[in-house]
Motif scaffolding. Structure first.
Motif, PDB file in Angstrom:
ATOM      1  N   SER A  40       0.833  -1.208   0.000  1.00 47.22           N
ATOM      2  CA  SER A  40       0.000   0.000   0.000  1.00 47.22           C
ATOM      3  C   SER A  40       0.861   1.249   0.000  1.00 47.22           C
ATOM      4  O   SER A  40       1.866   1.339   0.695  1.00 47.22           O
ATOM      5  CB  SER A  40      -0.936   0.010   1.205  1.00 47.22           C
ATOM      6  OG  SER A  40      -0.223   0.235   2.389  1.00 47.22           O
ATOM      7  N   ALA A  51      -2.245  -1.061  -3.583  1.00 49.62           N
ATOM      8  CA  ALA A  51      -3.094   0.093  -3.274  1.00 49.62           C
ATOM      9  C   ALA A  51      -2.341   1.372  -3.576  1.00 49.62           C
ATOM     10  O   ALA A  51      -1.564   1.855  -2.750  1.00 49.62           O
ATOM     11  CB  ALA A  51      -3.506   0.070  -1.803  1.00 49.62           C
ATOM     12  N   ASP A  86      -1.039   4.290  -0.317  1.00 50.44           N
ATOM     13  CA  ASP A  86      -2.155   5.232  -0.423  1.00 50.44           C
ATOM     14  C   ASP A  86      -2.111   6.355   0.602  1.00 50.44           C
ATOM     15  O   ASP A  86      -2.650   7.425   0.356  1.00 50.44           O
ATOM     16  CB  ASP A  86      -3.495   4.484  -0.297  1.00 50.44           C
ATOM     17  CG  ASP A  86      -3.655   3.819   1.064  1.00 50.44           C
ATOM     18  OD1 ASP A  86      -2.753   3.048   1.445  1.00 50.44           O
ATOM     19  OD2 ASP A  86      -4.661   4.073   1.748  1.00 50.44           O
ATOM     20  N   SER A 135      -6.252  -2.566  -5.070  1.00 50.89           N
ATOM     21  CA  SER A 135      -6.924  -2.531  -3.780  1.00 50.89           C
ATOM     22  C   SER A 135      -7.322  -1.076  -3.538  1.00 50.89           C
ATOM     23  O   SER A 135      -6.495  -0.175  -3.636  1.00 50.89           O
ATOM     24  CB  SER A 135      -5.944  -3.018  -2.701  1.00 50.89           C
ATOM     25  OG  SER A 135      -6.503  -2.876  -1.418  1.00 50.89           O
ATOM     26  N   HIS A 143      -8.287   1.485  -1.007  1.00 53.25           N
ATOM     27  CA  HIS A 143      -8.309   1.727   0.443  1.00 53.25           C
ATOM     28  C   HIS A 143      -9.277   2.853   0.779  1.00 53.25           C
ATOM     29  O   HIS A 143      -9.597   3.673  -0.067  1.00 53.25           O
ATOM     30  CB  HIS A 143      -6.924   2.124   0.940  1.00 53.25           C
ATOM     31  CG  HIS A 143      -6.023   0.945   1.146  1.00 53.25           C
ATOM     32  ND1 HIS A 143      -5.101   0.886   2.150  1.00 53.25           N
ATOM     33  CD2 HIS A 143      -5.924  -0.230   0.470  1.00 53.25           C
ATOM     34  CE1 HIS A 143      -4.453  -0.275   2.080  1.00 53.25           C
ATOM     35  NE2 HIS A 143      -4.934  -0.956   1.069  1.00 53.25           N
TER      36      HIS A 143
END
Ligand SMILES: [Zn+2]
Length: 435
Positions: A184, A215, A186, A262, A264
């Protein structure tokens, strides 16, 4: 070490469900049961970050236990996972026993400059990223100069190397194939372009991470528990480019073929769900929609709807959250926009009926009563309920039926339906009945 390799693979459609107080796993899973009954498999992933565990004072094992119990109670025979959400090298340890999904967060390392040698060798390894890059299924193409490639590598290589360190730590403990790795990026202020995503994926492949979900930071604001803030019309073509970049990276770099985006802070982004659905259909792609605090807000809505002590406790939580708002909001600064002037004074809220409270909190945009600042403050206000301990949990148990109904309806009608089944979200009026 001799560990069996389970070849865990995340299915095409999955939903991250946060359950702050580990009381709603069954009600959440019920939404996936309903999806399956309607012919669509949506795999549940119970996610809880280290930050949430720390605020609540819970341990990752409690998430696993609640998930296992729900799966047993509802006879769920599809896969399910427990996600160590937003973990780093420093925080991963206590998740190693009970989780089989790891969201490796390296956002803090973005922008730490890579060494000249690392940048040079990256550029040398990736001549395919120089000049004209054409992605499949989209009309646009990219022209990448050596300088652009070098500068992007400079910005992201350190973060990807960090992800590699965390990945290998988990792999050493659990064995390859026995967990789903997500990366991730994000929780940062700057949006990543499709070209940056592609370069990041190339670096991830170089690092040997079999990433199954990624993400990125999309354009626009993905604030906690409220709708998307940004250019909705621009979001769909951007998402399409990102999906095309993933297809390219899977083919070019041998990343897992089920690699998918993904999203988030994905709860309550009602205005972009049609775009997400259209895009996954258009590219036959998967998506992981990560939600968390939206369920805790349904607990509050259920308590307020129950009236009596439930409503009184919901008001008390608001008034304490209001008093501690600066402290509560600080850790979430990049993902909330609370306007202090729009927060109703606690004295006023104390006089509210069930309906006034639920209609201010329940996310029905465009209604006069809905107050997104009230909602976002309560979203981060779970710490207040955590401090109440049994005084809060007892009421959850006492009002289980009304809360469960809200939790399931929220996930199924307003999230799973529009994102995965392509159904228009059910608009609910302020009494909670379907309009
Ligand atoms: Zn996140």
């Amino acid at each position: 070490m001799n560990v069996e390799n389970k070849h865990l693979k995340l299915a095409k459609y999955s939903i991250g469900i946060g359950d702050r107080f580990a009381h709603q796993a069954k009600a959440q899973l019920q939404a996936c049961v309903q999806a399956l009954q309607n012919g669509v498999q949506v795999i549940p992933v119970w996610n809880k970050s280290n930050r949430e565990h720390t605020i609540i004072g819970s341990e990752p094992l409690s998430v696993r236990r609640a998930a296992d119990a729900a799966v047993q109670a509802l006879h769920w025979e599809e896969p399910y996972f427990c996600d160590a959400d937003h973990i780093t090298l420093q925080t991963v340890d206590r998740f190693l026993d009970s989780c089989d999904f790891y969201t490796i967060d390296v956002a803090d390392s973005i922008g730490t400059p890579a060494t000249a040698a690392d940048m040079e060798s990256f550029v040398r390894r990736h001549p395919e990223l120089l000049g004209r890059v054409q992605l499949e299924g989209v009309d646009e193409h990219f022209e990448v100069t050596r300088e652009h490639l070098t500068r992007t590598a400079e910005k992201f290589l350190v973060a990807v190397k960090k992800a590699g360190e965390v990945y290998r730590k988990i792999e050493n403990a659990k064995g390859a194939g026995n967990f789903i790795p997500e990366i991730s990026m994000d929780e940062t202020d700057r949006t990543q372009s499709t070209m940056e995503l592609l370069i990041i994926l190339a670096a991830i492949a170089d690092e040997g991470i079999p990433v199954q979900t990624i993400a990125p930071k999309f354009s626009g604001r993905f604030n906690k528990g409220v709708d998307y803030v940004g250019d909705v019309a621009q979001f769909e073509p951007e998402l399409a480019l990102d999906v095309a970049a993933i297809t390219y990276a899977v083919r070019q770099y041998g990343l897992p073929e089920n690699l998918k985006l993904s999203v988030h802070s994905g709860s309550d982004k009602f205005s972009i769900y049609p775009a997400i659905h259209a895009t996954i259909k258009r590219f036959n792609a998967g998506v992981h929609l990560k939600t968390a605090g939206t369920t805790w807000l349904e607990e509050l809505i259920g308590l307020a709807e129950a009236g009596g002590d439930g409503l009184a406790r919901a008001k008390e939580i608001y008034s304490e959250a209001f008093a501690g708002r600066d402290e509560l909001c600080r850790p979430y600064a990049t993902v909330i926009d609370v306007e202090p002037a729009k927060l109703p004074p606690p004295d006023e809220v104390r006089g509210w009926s069930s309906e006034q409270y639920t209609s201010a909190l329940r996310h029905v945009s465009g209604t006069a009563a809905y107050n997104s600042s009230f909602r976002q403050l309560l979203h981060v206000g779970f710490k207040v309920a955590a401090r109440m301990g049994r005084r809060y949990l007892d009421l959850l148990e006492l009002n289980e039926a009304v809360i469960a109904k809200n939790v399931t309806e929220n996930l199924y009608d307003r999230h799973i339906g529009p994102v995965f089944l392509g159904r228009a979200g059910t608009v609910r009026n302020s009494t909670g009945r379907n309009a």
